[in-house]
Design an enzyme around this catalytic site. Structure first.
Site, PDB file in Angstrom:
ATOM      1  N   ASP A  93      63.763  34.592  51.422  1.00  0.00           N
ATOM      2  CA  ASP A  93      63.862  36.023  51.699  1.00  0.00           C
ATOM      3  C   ASP A  93      62.934  36.746  50.717  1.00  0.00           C
ATOM      4  O   ASP A  93      62.357  36.125  49.825  1.00  0.00           O
ATOM      5  CB  ASP A  93      65.308  36.502  51.637  1.00  0.00           C
ATOM      6  CG  ASP A  93      65.871  36.479  50.236  1.00  0.00           C
ATOM      7  OD1 ASP A  93      65.136  36.114  49.305  1.00  0.00           O
ATOM      8  OD2 ASP A  93      67.051  36.825  50.075  1.00  0.00           O
ATOM      9  N   ASP A 284      71.772  32.950  58.452  1.00  0.00           N
ATOM     10  CA  ASP A 284      72.072  32.370  57.139  1.00  0.00           C
ATOM     11  C   ASP A 284      73.203  33.172  56.535  1.00  0.00           C
ATOM     12  O   ASP A 284      73.381  34.345  56.883  1.00  0.00           O
ATOM     13  CB  ASP A 284      70.867  32.479  56.189  1.00  0.00           C
ATOM     14  CG  ASP A 284      70.765  33.885  55.614  1.00  0.00           C
ATOM     15  OD1 ASP A 284      70.338  34.786  56.347  1.00  0.00           O
ATOM     16  OD2 ASP A 284      71.169  34.089  54.460  1.00  0.00           O
ATOM     17  N   CYS A 322      86.493  17.783  63.812  1.00  0.00           N
ATOM     18  CA  CYS A 322      85.310  17.846  62.946  1.00  0.00           C
ATOM     19  C   CYS A 322      84.879  16.445  62.520  1.00  0.00           C
ATOM     20  O   CYS A 322      85.715  15.600  62.192  1.00  0.00           O
ATOM     21  CB  CYS A 322      85.621  18.702  61.714  1.00  0.00           C
ATOM     22  SG  CYS A 322      84.237  18.842  60.568  1.00  0.00           S
ATOM     23  N   CYS A 324      82.770  15.883  59.901  1.00  0.00           N
ATOM     24  CA  CYS A 324      82.140  15.962  58.574  1.00  0.00           C
ATOM     25  C   CYS A 324      82.683  14.878  57.647  1.00  0.00           C
ATOM     26  O   CYS A 324      83.716  14.261  57.903  1.00  0.00           O
ATOM     27  CB  CYS A 324      82.315  17.355  57.963  1.00  0.00           C
ATOM     28  SG  CYS A 324      83.868  17.612  57.085  1.00  0.00           S
ATOM     29  N   CYS A 327      86.330  15.553  56.562  1.00  0.00           N
ATOM     30  CA  CYS A 327      87.360  15.293  57.574  1.00  0.00           C
ATOM     31  C   CYS A 327      87.471  13.801  57.908  1.00  0.00           C
ATOM     32  O   CYS A 327      88.534  13.344  58.335  1.00  0.00           O
ATOM     33  CB  CYS A 327      87.091  16.115  58.827  1.00  0.00           C
ATOM     34  SG  CYS A 327      87.387  17.879  58.548  1.00  0.00           S
ATOM     35  N   HIS A 353      82.679  20.822  54.555  1.00  0.00           N
ATOM     36  CA  HIS A 353      83.339  21.067  55.842  1.00  0.00           C
ATOM     37  C   HIS A 353      82.874  22.399  56.463  1.00  0.00           C
ATOM     38  O   HIS A 353      82.528  22.449  57.654  1.00  0.00           O
ATOM     39  CB  HIS A 353      84.861  21.067  55.697  1.00  0.00           C
ATOM     40  CG  HIS A 353      85.544  21.564  56.924  1.00  0.00           C
ATOM     41  ND1 HIS A 353      85.734  20.771  58.035  1.00  0.00           N
ATOM     42  CD2 HIS A 353      85.984  22.809  57.256  1.00  0.00           C
ATOM     43  CE1 HIS A 353      86.283  21.500  58.990  1.00  0.00           C
ATOM     44  NE2 HIS A 353      86.453  22.729  58.543  1.00  0.00           N
TER      45      HIS A 353
HETATM   46 ZN   LIG Z   1      85.233  18.787  58.510  1.00  0.00          ZN
END
Ligand SMILES: [Zn+2]
Length: 389
Positions: A93, A284, A322, A324, A327, A353
């Site tokens: 930015d 973002d 999820c 990830c 998880c 996560h």
């Molecule tokens: Zn997750």
């Protein structure tokens, strides 16, 4: 100016589209959520965590890197990619928003904006030209122009007009500064429609606050300048959802279709989906990692706070939808324990996560756009979010 952006599909029922933005560091699939590496780091995460979460592009802040470690030092050390060990794309930015956040310590003049460092009070000047220079020293893939940002909660039209006028004049100066550093565009379109990009890209910033007529004027002005894409600045700063949506529509309806549009500083699911519906491609926000450090996580069933005593005994993942790292390996009970025991690992695991949740949401949005079902997908997500835990 040729933009290395390839549109892959459009939803016939709204303005949503999927695409790929090519940079010197590879392909960025849109709509995209870009995690924020404010000071060259996404708080609590490593480059490997980000790669595993599916991140393709990060945002970093010129203001912060200019003050520390300094963009000169970054250049000496081979640029930000090497410094932070990230081989994906980086957008910087312009510092306009950070300087806006320091109203007591800034002064806007035609030449640029003077401000005092939040570290030591030292005085500095940002101009449209030197900000482009700083971004080249950082070595980011996408450079943005210095702008003037105002608060979006009950702004006066007079203030919005003033900020827009100076932003327009600065955009022309930034564009000329970019041309001096990158005199020849080295972007080649390949036979399969992809692009090979060998220079950094330039995005202009569209202001105009909550006023649709000013937003339209800003969009038309920026569309007339040679840039590779467009940032929508000055929103998600206190305006209502309706005002945000109106301002976004006034921008996207007046921009060329073939270049990407990026909503600066937005990262909440419902607002992102509303903007995708209106033709926005990039987002973002520090929000997902900031709230993770306070124990808040987003799930497919709505938000939950891991501090809640109910989670102390739950031997199930945060979100069974999820994929990830967190998880797949840890239970709510363990994460609740870590948070209550103030173990720093909880910051990392909850941030992983939340970042993955938003990147996955963008993947789902792309699938829905491709099948022409984006609007019903959006309604389902809004429904889930109305049942917050
Ligand atoms: Zn997750």
């Amino acid at each position: 100016m040729l933009s290395p952006f390839k549109i892959l599909s459009k939803d016939p029922n709204c303005q949503a589209r999927t695409g790929i933005l090519y940079t010197r560091h590879g392909a960025v699939h849109t709509p995209v959520f870009m995690p924020v590496a404010t000071q060259g780091s996404v708080k609590a995460l490593t480059d490997e965590d980000l790669k595993n979460a599916g991140a393709e592009c990060l945002l970093s802040n010129t203001y912060h890197l200019y003050l520390r470690p300094t963009t000169k030092l970054l250049q000496q050390l081979g640029g930000l990619h090497k410094f932070m060990h990230w081989d994906g794309s980086i957008l910087t930015d312009s510092g306009g928003f950070q300087v806006y956040s320091l109203p007591k310590f800034r002064k806007i003049k035609e030449e640029g904006v003077t401000f005092q460092s939040h570290h030591d009070g030292s005085k500095h000047l940002f101009t449209p030209e030197n900000v482009i220079q700083f971004e080249s020293e950082i070595g980011s893939d996408i450079w943005t122009m210095l702008d003037v940002c105002i608060h979006a909660k009950n702004p006066t039209k007079h203030d919005a007009r003033e900020a827009l006028d100076i932003t327009k004049r600065w955009a022309q100066r930034a564009e000329r500064a970019y041309e001096k550093i990158v005199p020849v565009q080295n972007i080649v379109q390949n036979t399969d429609g992809s692009f090979t990009v060998n220079n950094s890209l330039l995005f202009g910033i569209i202001q105009g606050s909550i006023f649709p007529d000013l937003r339209k004027e800003a969009a038309l002005h920026m569309a007339g300048l040679p840039t590779h894409g467009y940032c929508i600045g000055g929103l998600s700063l206190g305006e209502t959802l309706e005002q945000m949506n109106e301002a976004v529509s006034a921008v996207t309806e007046n921009l060329p279709e073939a270049k990407p549009r990026y909503f600066m500083g937005l990262g909440t699911p419902v607002e992102m989906l509303n903007s995708i519906e209106r033709g926005v491609d990039m987002f973002d926000c520090v929000w997902p990692t900031r709230v993770a450090r306070n124990g808040m996580v987003m799930t497919s069933q709505g938000r939950m706070n891991i501090k809640n005593a109910a989670y102390r005994t739950q031997d199930i993942p945060l979100d069974d939808q999820c994929d990830c790292f967190t998880c797949r390996h840890y239970s709510r009970a363990y994460l609740c324990h870590l948070f209550r025991a103030q173990e720093l690992t909880s910051h990392r695991l909850l941030s992983i996560h939340n970042i993955r949740f938003l990147i996955h949401l963008m993947e789902q949005a792309r699938t829905a756009i491709k099948s022409g079902t984006f609007l019903s997908f959006k309604e389902d997500i809004i429904q889930q979010y109305s049942q917050q835990g």
